[in-house]
Design a protein around this motif. Structure first.
Motif, short mmCIF file in Angstrom:
data_model
loop_
_atom_site.label_atom_id
_atom_site.label_comp_id
_atom_site.label_asym_id
_atom_site.label_seq_id
_atom_site.Cartn_x
_atom_site.Cartn_y
_atom_site.Cartn_z
N GLY A 11 21.22 -55.75 -19.94
CA GLY A 11 20.50 -54.78 -19.13
C GLY A 11 20.25 -55.27 -17.71
N ILE A 12 19.71 -54.37 -16.86
CA ILE A 12 19.47 -54.68 -15.45
C ILE A 12 18.09 -54.15 -15.09
CG2 ILE A 12 20.30 -54.37 -13.09
CD1 ILE A 12 23.03 -53.65 -14.32
N SER A 13 17.32 -54.97 -14.42
CA SER A 13 15.97 -54.55 -14.03
C SER A 13 16.05 -53.42 -13.01
CB SER A 13 15.20 -55.73 -13.44
OG SER A 13 15.82 -56.19 -12.26
N GLU A 14 14.99 -52.63 -12.94
CA GLU A 14 14.99 -51.43 -12.08
C GLU A 14 15.14 -51.80 -10.61
OE1 GLU A 14 12.21 -47.48 -11.24
OE2 GLU A 14 11.68 -48.92 -12.81
N ASP A 15 14.51 -52.89 -10.18
CA ASP A 15 14.58 -53.26 -8.77
C ASP A 15 15.95 -53.79 -8.36
OD1 ASP A 15 14.21 -55.49 -10.37
OD2 ASP A 15 13.36 -56.65 -8.73
N GLN A 16 16.81 -54.12 -9.34
CA GLN A 16 18.13 -54.64 -9.03
C GLN A 16 19.23 -53.59 -9.18
OE1 GLN A 16 18.77 -57.69 -7.93
NE2 GLN A 16 16.68 -58.47 -8.13
N GLN A 17 18.89 -52.39 -9.65
CA GLN A 17 19.93 -51.43 -10.02
C GLN A 17 20.68 -50.85 -8.83
OE1 GLN A 17 18.44 -48.47 -12.74
NE2 GLN A 17 17.62 -50.01 -14.16
N GLN A 18 20.08 -50.83 -7.65
CA GLN A 18 20.80 -50.35 -6.48
C GLN A 18 21.62 -51.44 -5.79
OE1 GLN A 18 21.22 -47.20 -5.55
NE2 GLN A 18 20.03 -46.69 -7.39
N ARG A 19 21.15 -52.68 -5.92
CA ARG A 19 21.84 -53.78 -5.23
C ARG A 19 23.21 -54.07 -5.81
NH1 ARG A 19 20.18 -58.54 -5.71
NH2 ARG A 19 20.72 -59.27 -3.61
N ILE A 20 23.38 -53.82 -7.13
CA ILE A 20 24.64 -54.22 -7.76
C ILE A 20 25.84 -53.41 -7.29
CG2 ILE A 20 23.46 -55.04 -9.82
CD1 ILE A 20 24.39 -52.48 -11.21
N PHE A 21 25.61 -52.29 -6.62
CA PHE A 21 26.74 -51.50 -6.12
C PHE A 21 27.19 -51.94 -4.73
CE2 PHE A 21 24.71 -48.56 -9.16
CZ PHE A 21 25.78 -48.36 -10.01
N GLN A 22 26.53 -52.97 -4.17
CA GLN A 22 26.94 -53.49 -2.88
C GLN A 22 27.99 -54.57 -3.08
OE1 GLN A 22 23.46 -54.81 -0.78
NE2 GLN A 22 22.31 -52.94 -1.23
N PRO A 23 28.96 -54.68 -2.16
CA PRO A 23 30.02 -55.70 -2.31
C PRO A 23 29.44 -57.12 -2.34
CG PRO A 23 30.60 -54.09 -0.62
CD PRO A 23 29.17 -53.83 -0.99
N PHE A 24 30.00 -57.96 -3.20
CA PHE A 24 29.65 -59.39 -3.33
C PHE A 24 28.20 -59.59 -3.78
CE2 PHE A 24 32.90 -59.11 0.03
CZ PHE A 24 33.92 -59.84 -0.57
N VAL A 25 27.63 -58.58 -4.45
CA VAL A 25 26.25 -58.69 -4.90
C VAL A 25 26.20 -58.51 -6.41
CG1 VAL A 25 23.94 -57.67 -4.83
CG2 VAL A 25 25.25 -57.94 -2.72
N GLN A 26 25.44 -59.39 -7.10
CA GLN A 26 25.13 -59.19 -8.51
C GLN A 26 23.61 -59.09 -8.65
OE1 GLN A 26 27.12 -62.20 -10.84
NE2 GLN A 26 28.99 -61.00 -10.90
N ALA A 27 23.17 -58.88 -9.87
CA ALA A 27 21.75 -58.59 -10.06
C ALA A 27 20.85 -59.66 -9.43
CB ALA A 27 21.45 -58.44 -11.55
N ASP A 28 21.18 -60.92 -9.64
CA ASP A 28 20.45 -61.99 -8.96
C ASP A 28 21.33 -63.23 -8.98
OD1 ASP A 28 20.09 -63.41 -11.43
OD2 ASP A 28 18.44 -62.04 -11.88
N GLY A 29 20.85 -64.29 -8.33
CA GLY A 29 21.65 -65.49 -8.23
C GLY A 29 21.94 -66.12 -9.57
N ASN A 30 20.97 -66.08 -10.49
CA ASN A 30 21.18 -66.67 -11.81
C ASN A 30 22.30 -65.97 -12.56
OD1 ASN A 30 19.13 -68.55 -11.46
ND2 ASN A 30 17.55 -67.13 -12.20
#
Length: 839
Positions: free
Chosen positions: A298-317
């Protein structure tokens, strides 16, 4: 400064002169002439104009000045506070400030200072933005060029590792095999990353064009499932397909749809440790909604928009733990939006995610946009490769075109690429020559041509020093046709413009690096098969022409023979035709009446029944050598007595001659002493020499024609069946030829496999299968069996692939196989012709 009142103009100009260079004009037209003569769009930073002036008002002048000085600051001076004028000046003349008279010089100076500060700030921002855009462009160019360069060594790594795993190579240990597999998987993973980067660069530069077609989602889902199956082997995760019933169709680019599905599925597989992944679809108001649902992290709510940006995943971990670049979702969203749809996400941490996107519904009546027959990009399947020896499967035991090893010329300046191609091709029985650049390649071709050893095929790289591959191909086409010397372009470039350039330069086929070994061998096999078929067709066309000539000659000879038979039967002379062993073959009616025998009573009987005495001349002549007859040494006329059918003996003369045929035949003319025959039809009596001369002349001509035909047949393929296998066809359209080939494919499949059309669709995986009222149907194939049902933009490549599939499955030479290959070659010729015309 523009004002028609000279006192105002002078006061303002004198006040501003210590601070700025001031140009003045008495009206708007004079001001336009002035600024047009000043070079550069930033030569004047601020324009101050009175509103009420002759010829042009201040607002009209300022509007006309915008194209000349687009960046200048504009200020209006007026004694009137007309709201409409102020609005017009603000909206259309792009004014910075509207000042009313009388003007306070100090206030005007402060306004100008602030305006120029704003001007400088805007210019600085624009320069900064331009520098950022240029830096971004340089970054994209660097990324694109680096990615292209990465493809070549990746291709080499994959090729060498696959060659080392071939059965012909000495056996490797299990650990070594595992290491090679790991290298290949890593290289292919890196290749996928390179392709994603190139897609992103293309999106940012000019966007991606789509080739629209109507696609059955069931087939697309099944294909994506097969591609992702290897990723599930080490996980307790099941991939389930929720196939809708009735079947669902969408309008999309087939390749891009597969890319979207694979991106979403691989993303789900990566973040799902156990459980299930569902891929399904349903209708939703002229759109089809497709979803990929997993039971992953799953993906946290605050990360759900960031993952559609190039070279971005939910977080560094996440990036460190699972790897990846974060490009897949960004590219997928862009591609979906290009299709007119949208991509959304619903997710909770620890409870999985569901990605949903929409595509236009593919109704049967939907117009297929931007589709060109020659731009179809259906990927080739992986058919069987030539069986071990690099020798084409023969069409006929007598064909000398197929019973040889093929010679290929590889042209590439990269030693690693050359090594890979040499290994892959030579291991499959091809003889490989190498040229390091275009000039060496052209010299090698000319040298081999002088030795009557022209290569069968050229594998040509594009990026080479001195002369690129396209130029080399054009030089080859100036001398050799695509049939004489086929060319396959090999390159890391994979854009449509590159493909068009390759075919425009005269290439027969195009293959993008890195390619799979099986694909390389299939492409080489296909091109050589096409060349083989075309050469055989040329030979057969020559044979057909000769056969037609023979038919006319045979008909003419038959007419002459009929004429001679009538003449022999109606003549008053008594004639016998006899074999060298003494058997009577023919007796004309006059001889039957003279000898008192009925019709056919003498045929196939010995001549001795007419001449019982062995010393009689007919018996004696038959024992003489044939060469004495041919040389004219024999006195061929003598007195004789013959026995008639009524028991009487008749005296007369006999004259004999040899017929110059493949078998020894003699003709005898009997003349009784009375020289009077029984009553019968009266016809002018022809001399024996004239009769024999006509018979011999016509027979010799027939014999020569038969020998000529036999010679041609010995050099042709299936010559005995050619008159039926290759009837001279009337010109047909491309659509009709496509339908003819598909019908022949079905007939050939059913006759050889004893299976149905459904089996063909399932085993070849080229056609989709649907369930209709409880039974399987191959509706797509049915559309290609009737010209009236054929799609407006038919997928001709799929028909060609189906033909190659059945021909490889059942290679035994038959008349029907030759017909299918002939029509297939005609279809491909039509395709090439349309490509040439489209350029």
């Amino acid at each position: 400064m523009v004002d028609d009142e000279s006192i105002n103009l002078q006061v303002v100009a004198n006040f501003l002169a210590p601070h700025y260079e001031v140009l003045t004009a008495a009206d708007g037209q004079a001001a336009l002439d002035l600024i047009q003569n000043r070079s550069g769009s930033d030569s004047i930073q601020c324009i101050i104009a009175d509103q009420r002036m002759p010829r042009l008002t201040g607002v009209e002048f300022l509007k006309r000045s915008i194209p000349i000085l687009p960046k200048a600051i504009r200020i209006i001076l007026s004694a009137y506070t007309d709201v409409e004028v102020i609005l017009e000046a603000t909206n259309e003349a792009h004014i910075y400030q509207y000042l009313t008279k009388p003007i306070d010089p100090r206030k005007l100076l402060i306004t100008i200072q602030r305006a120029l500060e704003t001007y400088e700030l805007e210019q600085q921002q624009e320069r900064t933005l331009e520098e950022l855009r240029r830096a971004n462009q340089l970054k994209d160019e660097f990324l694109t060029n680096t990615s292209h360069e990465l493809k070549t060594p990746l291709h080499g790594i994959i090729g060498i590792c696959e060659a080392m795993k071939e059965p012909q190579v000495p056996a490797l240990s299990e650990a070594q095999q595992d290491n090679l597999t790991l290298i290949i998987q890593s290289a292919r993973r890196l290749t996928t990353l390179v392709n994603d980067i190139l897609d992103l660069a293309q999106i940012r530069s000019q966007g991606i064009s789509l080739n629209w077609s109507r696609i059955a989602l069931a087939a697309a889902f099944q294909f994506a499932e097969r591609l992702c199956a290897p990723l599930l082997k080490t996980k307790p995760v099941r991939l389930l397909l929720d196939l809708p019933n009735p079947p669902v169709y969408v309008m999309a680019d087939e390749n891009r749809l597969q890319q979207i599905l694979v991106n979403l599925l691989t993303n789900a597989i990566k973040f799902t440790h156990e459980g299930t992944i569902h891929l399904g679809a349903s209708y939703a108001k002229n759109f089809v909604q497709i979803w990929v649902q997993d039971t992953g992290i799953g993906i946290s709510e605050d990360q759900q928009q960031r993952i559609f940006q190039p070279f971005v995943q939910a977080d560094g971990n996440i990036a460190r733990q699972y790897g990846g670049t974060g490009l897949g979702l960004a590219i997928s969203r862009y591609l979906i939006e290009q299709h007119g749809g949208s991509l959304s996400l619903e997710s909770q941490e620890g409870r999985g995610s569901i990605f949903k996107f929409t595509l236009p519904e593919g109704n049967p009546s939907s117009e297929i946009l931007n589709v060109n027959l020659l731009e179809e990009d259906t990927p080739l399947p992986a058919p069987s490769v030539p069986n071990g020896e690099g020798v084409m499967k023969p069409h006929s035991d007598e064909s000398d075109l197929t019973q040889r090893r093929f010679h290929l010329l590889v042209v590439d300046d990269d030693p690693l690429n050359v090594k890979v191609l040499q290994d892959q091709l030579s291991q499959n029985g091809y003889h490989v020559a190498v040229a390091a650049d275009g000039m060496q390649a052209l010299a090698t071709i000319e040298a081999q041509n002088h030795q009557n050893a022209l290569p069968d095929l050229v594998l040509l790289d594009v990026m080479m020093p001195l002369m690129d591959g396209y130029s080399v191909c054009q030089k080859i086409r100036e001398r050799y046709s695509p049939l004489e010397l086929p060319v396959i372009i090999l390159t890391v470039k994979n854009q449509m413009a590159d493909l068009e350039q390759a075919f425009h330069s005269g290439a027969n086929d195009y293959l993008t690096k890195p390619f799979h070994k099986r694909e390389l061998l299939v492409r080489v096999d296909n091109v050589l098969q096409q060349k083989q078929t075309a050469l055989l067709m040329q030979e057969n066309e020559k044979l057909l022409s000769e056969i037609e000539r023979f038919r006319h000659l045979e008909a003419h000879l038959r007419d002459n023979e009929n004429y001679l038979t009538v003449m022999l039967e109606s003549t008053q002379e008594a004639l016998l035709l006899v074999q060298s062993n003494g058997t009577i073959l023919f007796v004309n009616p006059s001889a039957e009446r003279l000898l008192h025998y009925g019709p056919d009573e003498l045929q196939n009987h010995p001549l001795s029944m007419l001449f019982p005495k062995q010393e009689e001349f007919p018996n004696h002549w038959l024992s003489l050598p044939v060469n004495q007859w041919a040389s004219g040494e024999i006195q061929n006329k003598a007195p004789v007595t013959w026995r008639c059918g009524n028991g009487e003996s008749v005296s007369g003369t006999i004259q004999g001659a040899l017929l110059e045929l493949e078998v020894d035949l003699f003709v005898f003319l009997l003349t009784p002493q009375s020289a009077m025959l029984p009553s019968g039809p009266t016809t002018e009596i022809s001399p024996l020499a004239q009769i024999l001369d006509k018979i011999n002349t016509q027979r010799q001509e027939l014999s020569s024609s038969i020998r000529s035909l036999d010679h041609l047949q010995s050099h042709a393929v299936h010559s005995a069946s050619l008159p039926n296998a290759f009837p001279t066809p009337a010109p047909v359209s491309f659509a009709q030829k496509l339908v003819d080939v598909m019908n022949q494919v079905i007939e050939y499949w059913e006759a050889n496999s004893q299976k149905t059309v459904i089996d063909l669709a399932e085993e070849s995986q080229l056609w989709s299968i649907t369930v209709d009222e409880g039974r399987l149907r191959a509706r797509t194939i049915e559309k290609y069996l009737d010209v009236n049902k054929l799609p407006k933009k038919p997928r001709w490549r799929t028909v060609v692939q189906a033909a190659y599939y059945v021909l490889r499955r059942y290679p035994a030479p038959t008349r029907f196989k030759l017909q299918l290959e002939s029509d297939l070659a005609s279809l491909l010729a039509m395709v090439r012709q349309q490509k040439i015309q489209s350029h």
